[in-house]
Design a protein around this motif. Sequence first.
Motif, PDB file in Angstrom:
ATOM      1  N   THR A  90       0.824  -1.205   0.000  1.00  0.00           N
ATOM      2  CA  THR A  90       0.000   0.000   0.000  1.00  0.00           C
ATOM      3  C   THR A  90       0.856   1.252   0.000  1.00  0.00           C
ATOM      4  OG1 THR A  90      -1.766  -1.163   1.184  1.00  0.00           O
ATOM      5  CG2 THR A  90      -1.817   1.244   1.215  1.00  0.00           C
ATOM      6  N   ALA A  91       1.871   1.281   0.846  1.00  0.00           N
ATOM      7  CA  ALA A  91       2.702   2.474   0.969  1.00  0.00           C
ATOM      8  C   ALA A  91       3.524   2.731  -0.282  1.00  0.00           C
ATOM      9  CB  ALA A  91       3.626   2.337   2.182  1.00  0.00           C
ATOM     10  N   GLN A  92       4.062   1.677  -0.895  1.00  0.00           N
ATOM     11  CA  GLN A  92       4.998   1.868  -1.999  1.00  0.00           C
ATOM     12  C   GLN A  92       4.332   1.913  -3.367  1.00  0.00           C
ATOM     13  OE1 GLN A  92       8.958  -0.214  -1.536  1.00  0.00           O
ATOM     14  NE2 GLN A  92       7.831  -1.333   0.023  1.00  0.00           N
ATOM     15  N   LYS A  93       3.129   1.381  -3.488  1.00  0.00           N
ATOM     16  CA  LYS A  93       2.517   1.295  -4.809  1.00  0.00           C
ATOM     17  C   LYS A  93       1.253   2.130  -4.967  1.00  0.00           C
ATOM     18  CE  LYS A  93       4.265  -3.290  -6.008  1.00  0.00           C
ATOM     19  NZ  LYS A  93       3.923  -4.619  -6.572  1.00  0.00           N
ATOM     20  N   GLN A  94       0.753   2.676  -3.867  1.00  0.00           N
ATOM     21  CA  GLN A  94      -0.469   3.471  -3.958  1.00  0.00           C
ATOM     22  C   GLN A  94      -0.217   4.875  -3.424  1.00  0.00           C
ATOM     23  OE1 GLN A  94      -4.166   1.444  -2.812  1.00  0.00           O
ATOM     24  NE2 GLN A  94      -3.020  -0.478  -2.637  1.00  0.00           N
ATOM     25  N   ASP A  95      -1.124   5.771  -3.735  1.00  0.00           N
ATOM     26  CA  ASP A  95      -1.010   7.167  -3.324  1.00  0.00           C
ATOM     27  C   ASP A  95      -1.635   7.320  -1.945  1.00  0.00           C
ATOM     28  OD1 ASP A  95      -0.897   9.858  -3.002  1.00  0.00           O
ATOM     29  OD2 ASP A  95      -2.149  10.366  -4.738  1.00  0.00           O
ATOM     30  N   ILE A  96      -0.817   7.309  -0.917  1.00  0.00           N
ATOM     31  CA  ILE A  96      -1.353   7.336   0.436  1.00  0.00           C
ATOM     32  C   ILE A  96      -1.821   8.729   0.852  1.00  0.00           C
ATOM     33  CG2 ILE A  96       0.005   5.350   1.155  1.00  0.00           C
ATOM     34  CD1 ILE A  96       1.884   7.273   2.610  1.00  0.00           C
ATOM     35  N   SER A  97      -1.668   9.716  -0.042  1.00  0.00           N
ATOM     36  CA  SER A  97      -2.284  11.018   0.225  1.00  0.00           C
ATOM     37  C   SER A  97      -3.737  11.043  -0.219  1.00  0.00           C
ATOM     38  CB  SER A  97      -1.499  12.124  -0.484  1.00  0.00           C
ATOM     39  OG  SER A  97      -1.586  11.975  -1.886  1.00  0.00           O
ATOM     40  N   ASP A  98      -4.176  10.001  -0.894  1.00  0.00           N
ATOM     41  CA  ASP A  98      -5.557   9.898  -1.359  1.00  0.00           C
ATOM     42  C   ASP A  98      -6.412   9.356  -0.218  1.00  0.00           C
ATOM     43  OD1 ASP A  98      -7.975   9.250  -2.521  1.00  0.00           O
ATOM     44  OD2 ASP A  98      -7.079   8.492  -4.367  1.00  0.00           O
ATOM     45  N   PRO A  99      -7.428  10.098   0.228  1.00  0.00           N
ATOM     46  CA  PRO A  99      -8.271   9.618   1.337  1.00  0.00           C
ATOM     47  C   PRO A  99      -8.913   8.270   1.056  1.00  0.00           C
ATOM     48  CG  PRO A  99      -8.685  11.943   0.909  1.00  0.00           C
ATOM     49  CD  PRO A  99      -7.804  11.459  -0.204  1.00  0.00           C
ATOM     50  N   GLU A 100      -9.216   7.975  -0.209  1.00  0.00           N
ATOM     51  CA  GLU A 100      -9.825   6.693  -0.525  1.00  0.00           C
ATOM     52  C   GLU A 100      -8.848   5.539  -0.273  1.00  0.00           C
ATOM     53  OE1 GLU A 100     -11.491   6.578  -4.391  1.00  0.00           O
ATOM     54  OE2 GLU A 100     -12.821   8.287  -4.059  1.00  0.00           O
ATOM     55  N   VAL A 101      -7.569   5.756  -0.587  1.00  0.00           N
ATOM     56  CA  VAL A 101      -6.551   4.727  -0.323  1.00  0.00           C
ATOM     57  C   VAL A 101      -6.450   4.473   1.181  1.00  0.00           C
ATOM     58  CG1 VAL A 101      -4.093   4.202  -0.446  1.00  0.00           C
ATOM     59  CG2 VAL A 101      -5.253   5.206  -2.418  1.00  0.00           C
ATOM     60  N   ILE A 102      -6.416   5.535   1.964  1.00  0.00           N
ATOM     61  CA  ILE A 102      -6.334   5.390   3.420  1.00  0.00           C
ATOM     62  C   ILE A 102      -7.558   4.670   3.955  1.00  0.00           C
ATOM     63  CG2 ILE A 102      -6.205   6.628   5.610  1.00  0.00           C
ATOM     64  CD1 ILE A 102      -3.634   6.689   3.979  1.00  0.00           C
ATOM     65  N   HIS A 103      -8.711   5.008   3.419  1.00  0.00           N
ATOM     66  CA  HIS A 103      -9.944   4.374   3.898  1.00  0.00           C
ATOM     67  C   HIS A 103      -9.938   2.871   3.595  1.00  0.00           C
ATOM     68  CE1 HIS A 103     -14.111   4.121   5.191  1.00  0.00           C
ATOM     69  NE2 HIS A 103     -14.383   3.456   4.079  1.00  0.00           N
ATOM     70  N   ARG A 104      -9.492   2.496   2.392  1.00  0.00           N
ATOM     71  CA  ARG A 104      -9.445   1.079   2.035  1.00  0.00           C
ATOM     72  C   ARG A 104      -8.470   0.322   2.935  1.00  0.00           C
ATOM     73  NH1 ARG A 104      -9.480   2.968  -3.370  1.00  0.00           N
ATOM     74  NH2 ARG A 104      -7.226   2.584  -3.527  1.00  0.00           N
ATOM     75  N   PHE A 105      -7.310   0.920   3.162  1.00  0.00           N
ATOM     76  CA  PHE A 105      -6.318   0.266   4.003  1.00  0.00           C
ATOM     77  C   PHE A 105      -6.825   0.149   5.442  1.00  0.00           C
ATOM     78  CE2 PHE A 105      -2.586   0.600   6.858  1.00  0.00           C
ATOM     79  CZ  PHE A 105      -1.965  -0.590   6.525  1.00  0.00           C
ATOM     80  N   ALA A 106      -7.413   1.226   5.965  1.00  0.00           N
ATOM     81  CA  ALA A 106      -7.933   1.203   7.326  1.00  0.00           C
ATOM     82  C   ALA A 106      -9.042   0.157   7.458  1.00  0.00           C
ATOM     83  CB  ALA A 106      -8.447   2.585   7.723  1.00  0.00           C
TER      84      ALA A 106
END
Length: 902
Positions: free
Chosen positions: A573-589
Amino acid sequence: MGAHDRRDRRRLRSADPTAGRRTAAVSEPAAADHVAVPLENAADDAAWSAAARAALAQSDAKLNKRFDQGDDVGRLLALRARAVDHVLKAAWARCIPAGAPLALFAVGGYGRGELFPHSDIDLLVLAESDAQEACHAPLARLFAMLWDAGLRASHAVRSKAQCTEAAADITALTAMSEARPLAADEAAQAALADAIAETRIWPAREYFLAKSEEQRSRHARFGDTSDNLEPNLKDGPGGLRDLHTLGWMALRSFGLRELQPLIGLGHLGVDEAAALERERRMLAKLRYGLHLVAGRAEERLRFDHQKSLAARLGFADDAQNLGVEQMMQGFYRSAAVVRRINDRLLQRFEEQFDGVADPEPLDERFELRRGYLAARDPSWPRGDIAEVFALYAVWAAHPQARGLHSHTARALAEALPSLPAYEAATPILRETFMSLLRGPQPVKTLERMARLGVLGRWLPAFALVSGRMQFDLFHVYTVDQHTLAVLRNLASFASGQPDERFAMAHEVWPRLRKPELLLLAGLFHDIAKGRGGDHSELGAIDAREFCAAHALSEADTELVAWLVEKHLLMSVTAQKQDISDPEVIHRFASAVADRVRLDYLYLLTCADIAGTSPKLWNAWKDRLLADLYTATRLALRRGLEHPVGAAERIAENRGAAAALLAAQGIAAAESDALFARMPAESFLRERPEQLAWQAASLQGAETGATVVRVRELAGHAGAFEVFVHSPDRDGLFASIVITLDRLLGLAIQQARALNGPDGTIFDSFEVVNADPRYAPGAAQIERSLAAALSGPLENIRPSRRTQPRHLRHFRIAPQIAFDVSSDGRRSVLSVVCTDRPGLLADLAHVLRTQRLRIHDARIATFGERAEDVFLISGADDRALDDPQQQVLREALQARIDGENEG
């Protein structure tokens, strides 16, 4: 012997396990083993040398054929020495007058009778000074003839006194101690023996101490591990040199030409002697084959030769492991056995010289002998694993112990086959094992168990990955050694001592409810490697069964199994996705679900990445994981049913950035003016402190001016954030990338390209020093980049580079794929290929020549594998259509293939 000493596994075939350290065939080979080296009477020396060269080549060809047919390697080494002996004796008789007061000895490895295909031929001529002067010309003729015959002999001509003087160098003494007469009478042999006798130089104890220190220093040069990707078969830890060292010590201390007689002296067990001989032949066969495939005296098992050597030795790929991985696993296990027995013998030699001190009792079962932990009962452990666990508990409680006493270590090795696996053990024994994980120094205990074979007996799945390498550049250690490295990293988090490599790990560790659960997750996370299938899923099954058997609660069991199954989730998640995107954070959380799991997963991820390769962990990865952890913790605190919306995120970031600027004395009105010059998207994608730093960089800059700012990431030497604001023009992004790479030697870890108002760009990069020998500072980077961008961009072109040697053996077929962004406006380009210096600069250059715009870039490298993702659009700021994609695919493919060929 230990589990690895006895385990029935695929090994290099050898025919004669009974021979001693010295090869008896040198002195008395069987008649059928003679390899004829015919030398006709030649009219001149040149003809003689040519005939000798041809004869030796014919002999080597026969021996090499026998090697490929599986003949005993010890016999082949002896026969090659015998063939060279024949040539040397003939040359000596041809050149040196009969009756001349000179003597010829083979020394070093050749003197030992172990002559590998391309090993040095070390010679000693013993002659007094007057004889040296009188025979100078014949000796010069001799060595010239040998050279012309293809024998690159290293020689020394010394008198008896000069031998004693030279022996002050312990390496020279060691070589002479293995002298074997080629043309020397008994008087010459006695003179040489007297010249280097311990009554004259290097008494046995001093020799032992010096050689022990020499071995420690040699091991340190290899990182004190044999589990390197390209191990040295001769000098590396557990290699042939360790066996030679034991032989030299036995020779100097006891006058023994072989290790076998040490059995009668009580210094070596029958099983230990058999294991050393078995591993010696294993290592010798690898070294013999390596010389053949390399065509020279190569001792390091490089990637260049590993596959070809494995094929030559008959190792074939199967459904689970490559042939080369099977071969390397055999080496690593052999080296481990050699190191274990080497440690025991050195300790026994030490006791021989220094005596056995009075024991220091620790409890009713254990004591310290000269600082080494020993069982008091001579019959210990009687096959009882409870006694073994008790040993490790006492060891953990007494960190002052120098190690395990050699007799206790041998008793433990002999008992290993009778120790049960955890499935067959009683609940009390399982609870005892768990108490070790909850007690003092749990990671040190697991390391000791692994090194001495106990962990592999208790947990058979761990034995399967012992010595298992993966033929790539991402995993620089064997699976078992990587696992232990991960556990050591976890132990460092528990130490309470901050480590500058990890921003938050030492703060998170105290939050763990049960640290032993994280240790179990670390132990199991890669335990299913090499079985086929998804190792994370298979490892989770193993972990669940192990935890249930050890009476862990259902909740604890599921936590450990989840960590094993998802141990790559946070890294990917950290290296391949945009962790500044709230949707990415929501999916990971949502995948993590609670803060307890997040704490455990964050620590496991940091330890795993840092334990994979010393070069893999860097400041950028540390910051990336810390940012993902912080953002996810905030999302979990807010509640997954209340995800942050884009508008809310923008408002929060803008307000926080304004507060930071106010603290710098910048009024709200001026902040608003600076924010108006920035892309709206930046308030969604970037952190408040980034926004404040970029806004402050614009202060005082005229509209249309180029602004370049660089800052070092806090707490991370050699890692920088680079910000470029400029009027947009074709090829600008590529020019920045090429300059950072080619001119400044910086590796780009992340790139973001945003379009600002009025045709401006806001590009930011996170970079690290690719070469620590050249480390530019922030000011130098600013000056160099600004100067480069002030001129014509078309002059900034990537440099052509030769692919590093080690990457040539790990070619990855390029994979180029396209997708459409979630808003449908842009294309997502992903490129997977073999990494190499300058790759990103080349890719950016292709995008520039295609007149494409780059809006974002995610740069990830995993060993030899590069996985880069770009968010791009055409000149019309739209996603690429099919024809445009095909043209770009062909251009990228041509550039990647062309550079790889270079």
